[in-house]
Design a protein around this motif. Structure first.
Motif, PDB file in Angstrom:
ATOM      1  N   SER A   1      11.964  -1.353 -22.760  1.00 29.84           N
ATOM      2  CA  SER A   1      11.852  -1.293 -21.295  1.00 29.84           C
ATOM      3  C   SER A   1      13.250  -1.066 -20.739  1.00 29.84           C
ATOM      4  O   SER A   1      14.247  -1.210 -21.465  1.00 29.84           O
ATOM      5  N   GLY A   2      13.314  -0.743 -19.467  1.00 34.17           N
ATOM      6  CA  GLY A   2      14.620  -0.603 -18.822  1.00 34.17           C
ATOM      7  C   GLY A   2      15.382  -1.917 -18.878  1.00 34.17           C
ATOM      8  O   GLY A   2      16.592  -1.929 -19.128  1.00 34.17           O
ATOM      9  N   MET A   3      14.697  -3.034 -18.665  1.00 30.12           N
ATOM     10  CA  MET A   3      15.384  -4.323 -18.692  1.00 30.12           C
ATOM     11  C   MET A   3      15.930  -4.650 -20.079  1.00 30.12           C
ATOM     12  O   MET A   3      16.995  -5.252 -20.205  1.00 30.12           O
TER      13      MET A   3
ATOM     14  N   TYR B   1      18.774  -3.248  -8.659  1.00 27.23           N
ATOM     15  CA  TYR B   1      17.370  -3.397  -9.036  1.00 27.23           C
ATOM     16  C   TYR B   1      17.068  -4.903  -9.213  1.00 27.23           C
ATOM     17  O   TYR B   1      17.869  -5.626  -9.807  1.00 27.23           O
TER      18      TYR B   1
ATOM     19  N   GLU C   1      24.828   0.992  -9.711  1.00 25.14           N
ATOM     20  CA  GLU C   1      23.522   1.603  -9.525  1.00 25.14           C
ATOM     21  C   GLU C   1      23.698   2.554  -8.359  1.00 25.14           C
ATOM     22  O   GLU C   1      23.968   2.128  -7.242  1.00 25.14           O
TER      23      GLU C   1
ATOM     24  N   ASP D   1      23.638   2.630 -14.062  1.00 24.20           N
ATOM     25  CA  ASP D   1      22.175   2.738 -14.164  1.00 24.20           C
ATOM     26  C   ASP D   1      21.803   4.041 -13.461  1.00 24.20           C
ATOM     27  O   ASP D   1      21.912   4.154 -12.241  1.00 24.20           O
TER      28      ASP D   1
ATOM     29  N   THR E   1      18.884   5.582 -13.384  1.00 20.81           N
ATOM     30  CA  THR E   1      17.429   5.720 -13.303  1.00 20.81           C
ATOM     31  C   THR E   1      16.982   6.544 -12.097  1.00 20.81           C
ATOM     32  O   THR E   1      16.126   7.422 -12.214  1.00 20.81           O
ATOM     33  N   PHE E   2      17.578   6.264 -10.920  1.00 21.49           N
ATOM     34  CA  PHE E   2      17.097   6.921  -9.697  1.00 21.49           C
ATOM     35  C   PHE E   2      17.434   8.409  -9.687  1.00 21.49           C
ATOM     36  O   PHE E   2      16.679   9.208  -9.152  1.00 21.49           O
TER      37      PHE E   2
ATOM     38  N   SER F   1      16.032   3.229 -17.054  1.00 23.35           N
ATOM     39  CA  SER F   1      14.653   2.827 -17.240  1.00 23.35           C
ATOM     40  C   SER F   1      13.918   4.155 -17.405  1.00 23.35           C
ATOM     41  O   SER F   1      13.697   4.866 -16.422  1.00 23.35           O
TER      42      SER F   1
ATOM     43  N   THR G   1      11.000   4.488 -18.007  1.00 27.04           N
ATOM     44  CA  THR G   1       9.697   4.257 -17.381  1.00 27.04           C
ATOM     45  C   THR G   1       9.509   5.139 -16.139  1.00 27.04           C
ATOM     46  O   THR G   1       8.389   5.495 -15.794  1.00 27.04           O
ATOM     47  N   LYS G   2      10.612   5.492 -15.485  1.00 25.83           N
ATOM     48  CA  LYS G   2      10.552   6.150 -14.184  1.00 25.83           C
ATOM     49  C   LYS G   2      10.536   7.676 -14.373  1.00 25.83           C
ATOM     50  O   LYS G   2       9.589   8.207 -14.887  1.00 25.83           O
TER      51      LYS G   2
HETATM   52  C1  LIG Z   1      12.643  -0.001 -13.043  1.00 24.91           C
HETATM   53  C2  LIG Z   1      14.107  -0.118 -13.095  1.00 24.91           C
HETATM   54  C3  LIG Z   1      14.744  -0.911 -14.068  1.00 24.91           C
HETATM   55  C4  LIG Z   1      13.967  -1.735 -15.072  1.00 24.91           C
HETATM   56  O1  LIG Z   1      13.183  -0.945 -15.888  1.00 24.91           O
HETATM   57  P1  LIG Z   1      11.820  -1.441 -16.598  1.00 24.91           P
HETATM   58  O2  LIG Z   1      11.454  -0.271 -17.416  1.00 24.91           O
HETATM   59  O3  LIG Z   1      10.856  -1.784 -15.509  1.00 24.91           O
HETATM   60  O4  LIG Z   1      12.177  -2.656 -17.407  1.00 24.91           O
HETATM   61  C5  LIG Z   1      16.127  -0.955 -14.068  1.00 24.91           C
HETATM   62  N1  LIG Z   1      16.854  -0.262 -13.155  1.00 24.91           N
HETATM   63  C6  LIG Z   1      16.269   0.497 -12.205  1.00 24.91           C
HETATM   64  C7  LIG Z   1      17.130   1.214 -11.232  1.00 24.91           C
HETATM   65  C8  LIG Z   1      14.890   0.589 -12.142  1.00 24.91           C
HETATM   66  O5  LIG Z   1      14.325   1.332 -11.177  1.00 24.91           O
END
Ligand SMILES: *Cc1c(COP(=O)(O)O)cnc(C)c1O
Length: 402
Positions: free
Chosen positions: A78-80, A103, A146, A174, A176-177, A196, A198-199
């Motif tokens: 996971s991202g975490m 986050y 972030e 980070d 992710t965005f 993450s 996941t996104k």
């Molecule tokens: C969702 C997210 C995380 C955590 O990721 P998971 O996959 O939900 O554990 C960390 N940082 C950002 C910026 C996120 O949007």
């Protein structure tokens, strides 16, 4: 078969793949096997146990490294788990500086878990470079960025922070965005990129995952050691879903950016919307930095409708295409009310400091037809508008103001 000489879309499709020697399968197979037969006891082999290394996970790790133009990537469950992997570089007594509007899960890890291991965190407004470094102490070992941040989409100038950092301070971003298509923190001077997946990278809201990416062999070795020790690894099937999703990242991300820009412009034109946050709007206070640091402005738009928290709440329950749900980065459009959802665990004071007002709505703009998305928001704004107008009229009657 692909390297830095190939374009992003080519790397997304082809990197990480190796022809399967047994079958010549063109698409990476899912290796479910946990264990691997040895030619003889103690034989040096690439794979022996899937927590340590799994071929499908290997494919996605190579692909993720290629997307960030980097040497090394470790995938996590996971991202975490990836964030935890990155901060495993720290030791008891070390100090961490972090972007204030982080986050929620990262904020929780830094404030409720790391202190028990003797690692302290100070939160700073990383858009202010002087203020950021003024907060550093001799024990500061890492700056956690972030950018853009969640949900107000504030930016930090990665290159300027990297240039001005004190010695011995690692910079982790980070990403992710933005996704690796829009922003390359390593090229801007960061040491570590965290995702993450996941996104946007997976992109279909059907597999959790994370990654820690770097160009430094020592950092990479430490992260891989942590990955194997702690074992927060993605399974082969989730690795495969991420690998598959990431192949279309450039196509999806371009659609997210295009749709988000249209929606931000639409919202900004409405007289019943008080504020729109989107780095692609010239009205965004850091629009110039966004244009310099990113090659696109992303798919997240936040806004405050007129009419207060009640109307925001009503809008979030009135949209038909925008689904009321947390998370972001999938092909489907989502709407959320951060104060009640993603940021509900923050205190009122913390939310107020970050500008996460009760009337703030966050959109994860998907890749649907833009006319449908704007129509959906337009309807939700229209049906909630009269209620808001009525309430304002009532309030005027009660207070005697006309
Ligand atoms: C969702 C997210 C995380 C955590 O990721 P998971 O996959 O939900 O554990 C960390 N940082 C950002 C910026 C996120 O949007």
């Amino acid at each position: 078969m692909t390297g830095a000489t190939h374009g992003f879309a080519t790397r997304a499709v082809w990197s990480g793949r190796e022809r399967c020697p047994a079958t010549n399968a063109t698409i990476a197979p899912i290796y479910q096997s946990v264990t691997y037969t040895l030619p003889h006891a103690g034989a040096p082999v690439e794979f022996d146990y899937s927590r340590t290394k799994n071929p499908t996970r290997n494919f996605v790790e190579r692909q993720l490294a290629a997307l960030e133009d980097a040497e090394f990537a470790c995938a996590f469950g996971s991202g975490m788990a990836a964030v935890t992997g990155a901060v495993s570089l720290l030791s008891s007594g070390d100090h961490l500086l972090a972007t204030r509007d982080l986050y929620g899960g990262t904020h929780r890890l830094f404030t409720q878990v790391l202190p028990r291991y003797g690692i302290t965190t100070t939160f700073v407004d990383t858009s202010d470079i002087a203020a950021t470094w003024a907060t550093a102490t001799p024990r500061t070992r890492m700056l956690w960025l972030e950018t853009p941040s969640n949900p107000r989409l504030r930016l930090a100038d990665i290159a300027a922070l990297a240039r001005t950092r004190p010695r011995d301070v690692l910079i982790a971003a980070d990403n992710t965005f933005a996704s690796p298509l829009l922003q390359r923190p390593l090229a801007l001077g960061a040491d570590i990129v965290v995702h993450s997946t996941t996104k946007y990278i997976c992109g279909h809201s059907d597999a959790l995952g994370g990654a820690v990416i770097s160009n430094d062999p020592e950092i990479a070795a430490q992260i891989a050691f942590h990955q194997n020790c702690v074992g927060a690894v993605p399974g082969p099937f989730d690795s495969y879903l991420t690998l598959r999703g990431a192949k279309t990242l450039p196509l999806r991300m371009e659609a997210h950016c295009r749709n988000a820009k249209r929606i931000a412009e639409f919202l900004e034109r409405r007289d019943d919307v008080a504020e729109v946050c989107y780095p692609g709007l010239p009205s965004h206070p850091q629009h110039e930095l966004a244009a310099r640091q990113m090659s696109g402005f992303g798919g997240v738009v936040s806004f405050r409708p007129r009419g207060g928290a009640e109307r925001a709440h009503a809008i979030a329950s009135s949209t038909r295409i925008f689904n009321l749900a947390v998370s972001l980065g999938g092909v489907e459009s989502l709407i959320c009310l951060p104060a009640r959802m993603t940021h509900a665990s923050l205190s009122d004071a913390e939310r107020a400091e970050l500008g996460i007002t009760d009337d703030l709505l966050r959109l994860s703009v998907g890749i649907e037809d833009i006319e449908d998305l704007i129509g959906d928001l337009s309807d939700a704004l229209d049906v909630t508008r009269s209620a808001a107008d009525d309430r304002e009229a009532c309030a005027r009657l009660v207070t005697g103001v006309s």
